[in-house]
Write a protein that holds these residues in place. Sequence first.
Motif, short mmCIF file in Angstrom:
data_model
loop_
_atom_site.label_atom_id
_atom_site.label_comp_id
_atom_site.label_asym_id
_atom_site.label_seq_id
_atom_site.Cartn_x
_atom_site.Cartn_y
_atom_site.Cartn_z
N SER A 299 0.81 -1.23 0.00
CA SER A 299 0.00 0.00 0.00
C SER A 299 0.84 1.27 0.00
N VAL A 300 2.14 1.18 0.32
CA VAL A 300 2.97 2.38 0.34
C VAL A 300 3.94 2.43 -0.85
N ALA A 301 3.94 1.39 -1.68
CA ALA A 301 4.94 1.28 -2.75
C ALA A 301 4.42 1.79 -4.08
N ARG A 302 5.35 2.32 -4.88
CA ARG A 302 5.11 2.54 -6.31
C ARG A 302 5.75 1.38 -7.05
N ARG A 303 5.05 0.85 -8.02
CA ARG A 303 5.58 -0.31 -8.77
C ARG A 303 5.92 0.13 -10.20
N PRO A 304 7.21 0.32 -10.50
CA PRO A 304 7.61 0.81 -11.82
C PRO A 304 7.35 -0.22 -12.91
N GLU A 305 6.96 0.25 -14.07
CA GLU A 305 6.65 -0.66 -15.17
C GLU A 305 7.90 -1.33 -15.74
N ASP A 306 9.06 -0.69 -15.60
CA ASP A 306 10.28 -1.26 -16.20
C ASP A 306 11.00 -2.23 -15.27
N GLY A 307 10.43 -2.50 -14.10
CA GLY A 307 11.04 -3.46 -13.19
C GLY A 307 12.21 -2.94 -12.38
N ARG A 308 12.51 -1.64 -12.51
CA ARG A 308 13.63 -1.06 -11.77
C ARG A 308 13.11 -0.37 -10.51
N TYR A 309 13.38 -0.98 -9.39
CA TYR A 309 12.88 -0.50 -8.10
C TYR A 309 13.98 0.26 -7.38
N ARG A 310 13.74 1.54 -7.15
CA ARG A 310 14.67 2.34 -6.33
C ARG A 310 14.21 2.25 -4.88
N ILE A 311 14.99 1.55 -4.08
CA ILE A 311 14.66 1.35 -2.67
C ILE A 311 15.34 2.46 -1.87
N GLU A 312 14.55 3.42 -1.42
CA GLU A 312 15.10 4.57 -0.72
C GLU A 312 15.56 4.18 0.69
N HIS A 313 16.63 4.85 1.14
CA HIS A 313 17.21 4.60 2.46
C HIS A 313 17.79 5.90 2.99
N PRO A 314 18.37 5.94 4.18
CA PRO A 314 18.78 7.21 4.78
C PRO A 314 19.77 8.04 3.97
N THR A 315 20.57 7.41 3.13
CA THR A 315 21.58 8.16 2.38
C THR A 315 21.34 8.14 0.87
N GLY A 316 20.13 7.80 0.44
CA GLY A 316 19.83 7.82 -0.99
C GLY A 316 18.90 6.69 -1.38
N ALA A 317 19.32 5.93 -2.38
CA ALA A 317 18.49 4.81 -2.85
C ALA A 317 19.38 3.76 -3.50
N ALA A 318 18.93 2.52 -3.44
CA ALA A 318 19.59 1.40 -4.13
C ALA A 318 18.64 0.91 -5.21
N GLU A 319 19.13 0.82 -6.44
CA GLU A 319 18.28 0.37 -7.54
C GLU A 319 18.40 -1.13 -7.72
N VAL A 320 17.25 -1.77 -7.77
CA VAL A 320 17.15 -3.22 -7.95
C VAL A 320 16.32 -3.49 -9.20
N TYR A 321 16.81 -4.38 -10.05
CA TYR A 321 16.00 -4.80 -11.20
C TYR A 321 15.41 -6.16 -10.90
N LEU A 322 14.08 -6.28 -11.01
CA LEU A 322 13.40 -7.55 -10.80
C LEU A 322 12.97 -8.12 -12.15
N ASP A 323 13.39 -9.35 -12.41
CA ASP A 323 13.01 -10.07 -13.63
C ASP A 323 11.84 -10.98 -13.28
N LEU A 324 10.68 -10.72 -13.88
CA LEU A 324 9.47 -11.47 -13.56
C LEU A 324 9.19 -12.53 -14.62
N ASP A 325 8.70 -13.70 -14.17
CA ASP A 325 8.32 -14.74 -15.12
C ASP A 325 6.90 -14.49 -15.63
N THR A 326 6.37 -15.38 -16.44
CA THR A 326 5.06 -15.17 -17.06
C THR A 326 3.93 -15.16 -16.04
N ASN A 327 4.19 -15.67 -14.84
CA ASN A 327 3.18 -15.67 -13.79
C ASN A 327 3.32 -14.47 -12.84
#
Length: 353
Positions: A299-327
């Motif tokens: 409920s608090v997250a934005r879900r990017p369409e390109d699969g690149r999730y910027r996880i914010e933290h005290p000193t900035g953000a870490a970008e994570v790419y999630l590869d999703l399967d057909t399910n």
Amino acid sequence: MSDGIPCLWMRGGTSKGAYFLARDLPADPKSRDDLLLRVMGSPDPRQIDGIGGGDPLTSKVAILGPPTRPDADVDYLFLQVFVDQPLISDAQGCGNILAAVGPAAIERGLVPVKGNQTEVRIHMVNTGEVALARIKTPNGKVSYLGQTGIDGVPGSHAAVALMFRGIEGSKCGELLPTGREVDRIDGVDCTLIDNGMPCVVMQARAFGLTGKESPELLESDADLTARIETIRLEAGRLMGLGDVIHQSVPKMMLVSDPIAEGAIHTRSFIPRRVHAGIGVFAAVTVATACLMPGSPAWSVARRPEDGRYRIEHPTGAAEVYLDLDTNGRVAGAGVIRTARKLFSGFVFPLGSH
């Protein structure tokens, strides 16, 4: 120098640690850990009599050796050396320290250079998976120079691309070890999840927080830290980790609405200190929780369409790419980190001459 131990001191991502070859350390785990406590200067809040930096992020060890499986180039065992307790834990991996494993393996001759870019398949001994790292190696050696910056580290350096497969249930055996997207512990909705790192994901507002408080403020709140530790101990049992009072997992993640165009905002208890950033596998795990409609993260997250999730933290953000399967399930993940060799030489544990 005969009684010194060869050591590389390296920054990997937003952590620093001592990198050793397994052959240079005692084979017996107890003897090895006793030696490493002396090397790092634990237990002592300042680690004044060792090379540790008085913080969990700078009190880490990587042990490298020849691969023990055919699909890897090097074995990597991560050890978290507690700062103020005589404890060493192998109950987790570390994705930041992982970022320097490829360069360290090349520097120490465990892996040959294979052109301008060298791929290193790293067997993460703690959890059993293999990660793929791509290292910049022009002119036959590792280069740490580049234009890639990561939040929490000044300047720019050569990029280290890390790709993961099969990290679901790394320590717990299942992505959701209880089989549920939400468990309620001490009146707080929690997602108990492991996609590379056992984590407990909770909304900051469940504790009367905004989630934007400084690490120092959170650590100084004795009632808050005691309540989070109570939840952690019960979560560890529910996750099949047993009594985790002396373990560094699960990590406790407070999540809230993003503030800088990220996917979600976080504060990470690791497990009792608050991370100045966020661990690589913790970021992957939190990003995975963002995809679960029942999770406190949903409920608090934005879900990017390109699969690149910027996880914010005290000193900035870490970008994570999630590869999703057909399910729509997370099949793999990738991150970009940087690393740097800080020194190479010998370390002398207490009692050396």
